[in-house]
Write a protein that holds these residues in place. Structure first.
Motif, short mmCIF file in Angstrom:
data_model
loop_
_atom_site.label_atom_id
_atom_site.label_comp_id
_atom_site.label_asym_id
_atom_site.label_seq_id
_atom_site.Cartn_x
_atom_site.Cartn_y
_atom_site.Cartn_z
N GLN A 101 0.83 -1.21 0.00
CA GLN A 101 0.00 0.00 0.00
C GLN A 101 0.87 1.26 0.00
OE1 GLN A 101 -2.65 -0.75 3.41
NE2 GLN A 101 -4.19 -1.50 1.98
N LEU A 102 1.85 1.26 -0.92
CA LEU A 102 2.76 2.39 -1.06
C LEU A 102 2.69 2.91 -2.49
CD1 LEU A 102 5.98 1.03 0.72
CD2 LEU A 102 4.40 2.77 1.61
N GLU A 103 2.88 4.21 -2.63
CA GLU A 103 3.05 4.77 -3.96
C GLU A 103 4.37 4.27 -4.54
OE1 GLU A 103 1.00 6.60 -5.78
OE2 GLU A 103 -0.50 6.38 -4.20
N PRO A 104 4.42 3.93 -5.82
CA PRO A 104 5.68 3.47 -6.41
C PRO A 104 6.84 4.43 -6.19
CG PRO A 104 3.87 3.05 -7.93
CD PRO A 104 3.31 3.87 -6.79
N ALA A 105 6.55 5.72 -6.09
CA ALA A 105 7.61 6.71 -5.88
C ALA A 105 8.26 6.58 -4.52
CB ALA A 105 7.04 8.13 -6.04
#
Length: 214
Positions: free
Chosen positions: A153-157
């Motif tokens: 549940q993390l942004e790829p950035a």
């Protein structure tokens, strides 16, 4: 400085990247964490391929009647390399530091699961997630990296992808993740694609530590 490594080479940032904004780290395996690259020239020779040809793309392009033999050749070389795997200098220390900081760690590799698992077992390497070409489309398709980001549940950035080859940098770029190129020797032609160049993992530990203190 990391004890015993007072001459650790610092990473070279080619684009703005705040390590303090990184919430997880994903690694390639062969040539990045472990000396476990198969003998690609011999593998290509056995498959009657030209130098530099994409082995997996070639195998997938074969008629079904020929794929089994080609895969047997690939598996042989991958398992042979895994059986002789050894740590890359500083990689174990980097993983231990990331574990201590509570940062999730994953491995995303084009290798088959049996060989990748054997390498991890041989080195006593523990990661939170292992994705192989049997679990996601092989790099440079970004699907595996995006799958890991979604799982956490993390942004790829917020994921740093660390690898040693062109496909690793292309995967990160297509997923929208920053990339680090492990390059202990001379720079390859594709080095300019990386956000940060890492000649030494001890130097990366120091850079991460400084970003946490800041």
């Amino acid at each position: 400085m990391t004890p015993g490594n007072t001459r650790a080479a610092s990473p070279q940032f080619q684009r703005p990247l705040q390590l303090s904004s990184i919430d997880a780290v994903v690694f390639d395996l062969d040539g990045t964490l472990a000396h476990s690259n198969p003998d690609f020239p011999a593998m290509r020779a056995a498959l009657r391929l030209a130098s530099g040809a994409d082995i997996l793309a070639h195998v997938q392009s074969l008629p079904a009647s020929e794929q089994a033999r080609a895969l047997d050749i690939v598996h042989h070389f991958e398992l042979e390399a895994a059986a002789n795997a050894s740590w890359i200098d500083g990689a174990a220390e980097l993983l231990n530091w990331l574990h201590a900081e509570g940062l999730p760690i994953a491995v995303l590799t084009r290798n088959m699961r049996e060989a990748a698992s054997h390498t991890l077992s041989r080195l006593g390497l523990e990661v939170d997630v292992l994705l192989t070409r049997e679990d996601a489309p092989p790099k440079p398709d970004p699907g595996g990296l995006l799958q890991i980001a979604s799982r956490w549940q993390l942004e790829p950035a917020r994921l740093l992808y660390v690898g040693d080859y062109l496909f690793d940098l292309q995967t990160a770029q297509r997923a929208g993740s920053p990339s680090a190129l492990y390059c202990p020797a001379e720079l390859p032609p594709f080095a300019s694609m990386a956000d940060v160049l890492v000649p030494c993992y001890f130097g990366l530990i120091e850079a991460f530590s400084a970003s946490r203190r800041g």
